[in-house]
Design a protein around this motif. Sequence first.
Motif, short mmCIF file in Angstrom:
data_model
loop_
_atom_site.label_atom_id
_atom_site.label_comp_id
_atom_site.label_asym_id
_atom_site.label_seq_id
_atom_site.Cartn_x
_atom_site.Cartn_y
_atom_site.Cartn_z
N TRP A 81 7.57 8.87 -5.52
CA TRP A 81 7.19 8.00 -6.95
C TRP A 81 5.51 7.10 -6.28
N TYR A 82 4.55 7.26 -6.57
CA TYR A 82 3.56 5.99 -5.97
C TYR A 82 2.86 5.55 -7.32
N THR A 107 3.93 11.97 -8.14
CA THR A 107 4.47 12.15 -7.27
C THR A 107 3.62 13.10 -6.20
N ALA A 108 3.77 12.71 -4.58
CA ALA A 108 3.14 13.34 -3.81
C ALA A 108 4.20 14.44 -3.25
N ALA A 129 0.62 -1.18 -0.13
CA ALA A 129 -0.07 0.15 0.16
C ALA A 129 1.19 1.09 0.09
N THR A 130 1.84 1.30 0.58
CA THR A 130 2.73 2.24 -0.04
C THR A 130 2.80 2.25 -1.32
N THR A 131 3.72 1.70 -1.84
CA THR A 131 3.95 2.61 -3.77
C THR A 131 3.31 2.85 -4.40
N GLY A 132 1.64 2.62 -3.52
CA GLY A 132 0.10 3.28 -4.63
C GLY A 132 -0.62 2.40 -4.70
#
Length: 385
Positions: A114-115, A108-109, A47-50
């Motif tokens: 990156w996500y 990007t956030a 979930a932390t990757t997108g």
Amino acid sequence: MAAASLLLASLTACGGPTAADTARAQVQHLLDTRAAAVLHHDAAAYATTGTHTPYTRLRAVPFTAWSYRVTAVRRSGATATADAQLSYRVTGYDTAPVTIGRTLTLSTAADGAWYVDSERPARDAAQQLWDQGTVGVARGRSSIVLGVGQSTRSLRDYASLADHAVPAVSDVWGTDWSRRVVVLVPGSLDAMAALLGSPADDYRGIAAVTTGEAGGSGRAPADRVVVNPDAYSLLGPLGRQVVLTHETTHVATRAHTDAATPLWLSEGYADWVGYRESGRTPEQAAPELQHAVADGHVPAALPTDKDFGFAEDSTRLAQSYEGGWLACRMIAAHWGEDRLDAFYRAVGAHDRRSGAVEDALRTVLGTDLARFTGQWREYLREQLG
């Protein structure tokens, strides 16, 4: 002055990584994290990757390997599109990875990281089952069944049929194959075609197909038996077993099936194994050819590869399968099952089609193509007339 210019150019060329290189390295690191989460069943890390959707869909599938190799990143401000090669292996079945092209969109956030926003098949690449929905899994003794839109009971039924097919095939072909089967059950004919990367019309009326590299060495991904649920659902219990045994035969014979093997032999042999324990008579199992023979239209020659075209007339297609089956049935009846096995392997031992069948007929069965064809035509009259 010239020397100074050269020195300046050299220093410039030896500068740090470009923005494109940096973005590519960052995306590769992101996908490495994503892949590790798949292998370790770590939903939180994924979930932390997108987007979490792909993980939700594929988390029930057992993977021994899952990795990405980024091949290109096209950045536009805070968004990017990445091309990557995804490689994976299903635990206990794939001896080498399945490798497929994927396209990912990213953004990007506020923290600059990156996500992944989405992942899909690359252009001209076939879908994977989890692209179509959440994958259910049923494990058999010798099989694993992966399905989308299928009940647990349905998947278990497929596994039971596949488990019966494996020893039935080994009983005649021998044990020099993996003796394990991967079955994919999509939700519709269109979904099946998307898995195969071909038009749906190519498989209309076909209950299942087997994917794999002809003449494979064994160091390759496991063949996939891909079911057409629209056609398969119309079959009765016997028909369903025959289909799964037929396709499992293709899995077993793959290493001995190549460009030299005509479809009348590869499909006929698979049907022969499928029907071997069924108790079905030629008139029951070859109705289209029976009608033709009864009307005096005995085929003049063995079916050609073109006759097996899925988009061809359905009657002609059925007669081609039936003719190939009866050719193999005749060999088993007149020369013995061991000779049929040896004949199949002898044909596949050739590098090209020309002369392969003729040579195997001579060395294994002691006949030639003209006499064999004549015997086959007479056999059709005896069995179907």
